[in-house]
Motif scaffolding. Structure first.
Motif, PDB file in Angstrom:
ATOM      1  N   LEU A   6     -27.875 -46.019-108.525  1.00  0.00           N
ATOM      2  CA  LEU A   6     -27.660 -44.848-107.672  1.00  0.00           C
ATOM      3  C   LEU A   6     -26.921 -43.746-108.422  1.00  0.00           C
ATOM      4  N   ARG A  58     -24.007 -37.681-103.027  1.00  0.00           N
ATOM      5  CA  ARG A  58     -24.104 -38.107-104.428  1.00  0.00           C
ATOM      6  C   ARG A  58     -24.544 -36.930-105.292  1.00  0.00           C
ATOM      7  N   THR A  66     -27.073 -34.665-103.209  1.00  0.00           N
ATOM      8  CA  THR A  66     -27.926 -35.347-102.229  1.00  0.00           C
ATOM      9  C   THR A  66     -27.007 -35.929-101.158  1.00  0.00           C
ATOM     10  N   CYS A  68     -26.436 -37.653 -97.109  1.00  0.00           N
ATOM     11  CA  CYS A  68     -26.914 -38.345 -95.904  1.00  0.00           C
ATOM     12  C   CYS A  68     -25.758 -38.376 -94.909  1.00  0.00           C
ATOM     13  N   PRO A  85     -31.763 -38.619 -96.791  1.00  0.00           N
ATOM     14  CA  PRO A  85     -31.308 -37.824 -97.941  1.00  0.00           C
ATOM     15  C   PRO A  85     -31.928 -36.430 -97.993  1.00  0.00           C
ATOM     16  N   THR A  87     -31.319 -32.667-100.365  1.00  0.00           N
ATOM     17  CA  THR A  87     -30.638 -32.108-101.535  1.00  0.00           C
ATOM     18  C   THR A  87     -30.271 -30.658-101.266  1.00  0.00           C
ATOM     19  N   SER A 141     -32.275 -43.853 -95.239  1.00  0.00           N
ATOM     20  CA  SER A 141     -30.975 -43.490 -95.808  1.00  0.00           C
ATOM     21  C   SER A 141     -30.140 -44.712 -96.202  1.00  0.00           C
ATOM     22  N   HIS A 144     -29.060 -45.108 -99.972  1.00  0.00           N
ATOM     23  CA  HIS A 144     -28.095 -44.092-100.385  1.00  0.00           C
ATOM     24  C   HIS A 144     -26.648 -44.612-100.282  1.00  0.00           C
TER      25      HIS A 144
END
Length: 198
Positions: A6, A58, A66, A68, A85, A87, A141, A144
């Protein structure tokens, strides 16, 4: 980065209602400092405390994040909603999270990933034991969040039992039937409309 690894964490945020549920005893790990600064617990009659929000962001690529979000019903239904997710750039991320947390009392607090994971999966596990599955977009998600080791948990339910508070998009009849089947009549509390039933 190896396949399946990840992206690094940019920021994890949680609503005050969830922060107040963290264990009060200091832990001998990376969250020791966080747990010694716990906010005082508010009155348990505050209906807003049944809902909380967790955001996990993240680092994607240069200047991109990104993100969630996970709406948690920690008293009954678990993962009630999730935004898969998406961006955004760093400025849009700030605006996006401010808008997400706007309906929740208090200010969102930054938490370590392990704490965010514990909040989400504690709620998920509790709801699944009652017969409720996470929101339909949770699978999109789920990855993530990363892998939860189960070390950090929050207490779900209210006063030791489920408390269902109906929301605008719920099917209260179906939810009540599920609770009767999993817990039995009289072993849960509920509020449909504006009046609680104990």
């Amino acid at each position: 980065m190896t396949k399946g690894e990840l992206d690094p964490i940019y920021q994890c945020l949680a609503s005050e209602s969830l922060i107040q549920l963290l264990p009060k005893v200091p832990q001998k790990n990376s969250i020791k400092n966080l747990l010694t600064k716990i906010l005082p617990v508010k009155n348990n009659d505050d209906i807003d405390r049944g809902l909380g929000l967790v955001v996990i962001a993240r680092v994607a690529r240069y200047n991109q994040i990104t993100v969630c979000s996970y709406l948690l019903d920690i008293w009954c239904l678990g993962v009630k909603d999730t935004i898969p997710p998406r961006t955004v750039d760093r400025i849009k991320f700030k605006e996006f999270t401010e808008a997400l947390f706007q309906p929740f009392p208090g200010s969102p607090q930054e938490v370590p990933l392990e704490v965010a994971q514990g909040m989400i999966f504690s709620a998920c596990e509790y709801a699944e034991n009652l017969g409720f599955q996470p929101h339909k977009d949770f699978e999109k998600s789920r990855s993530h969040i990363g892998e939860w080791d189960g070390a950090i948990r929050i207490e779900c339910g209210r006063d030791g039992k489920p408390f269902y508070v109906s929301g605008p998009h719920d099917n209260p009849q179906k939810i009540m039937e599920t609770l009767k089947k999993s817990r039995g009549e009289g072993n849960f509390d509920f509020m449909i409309g504006s009046a609680p039933f104990f």
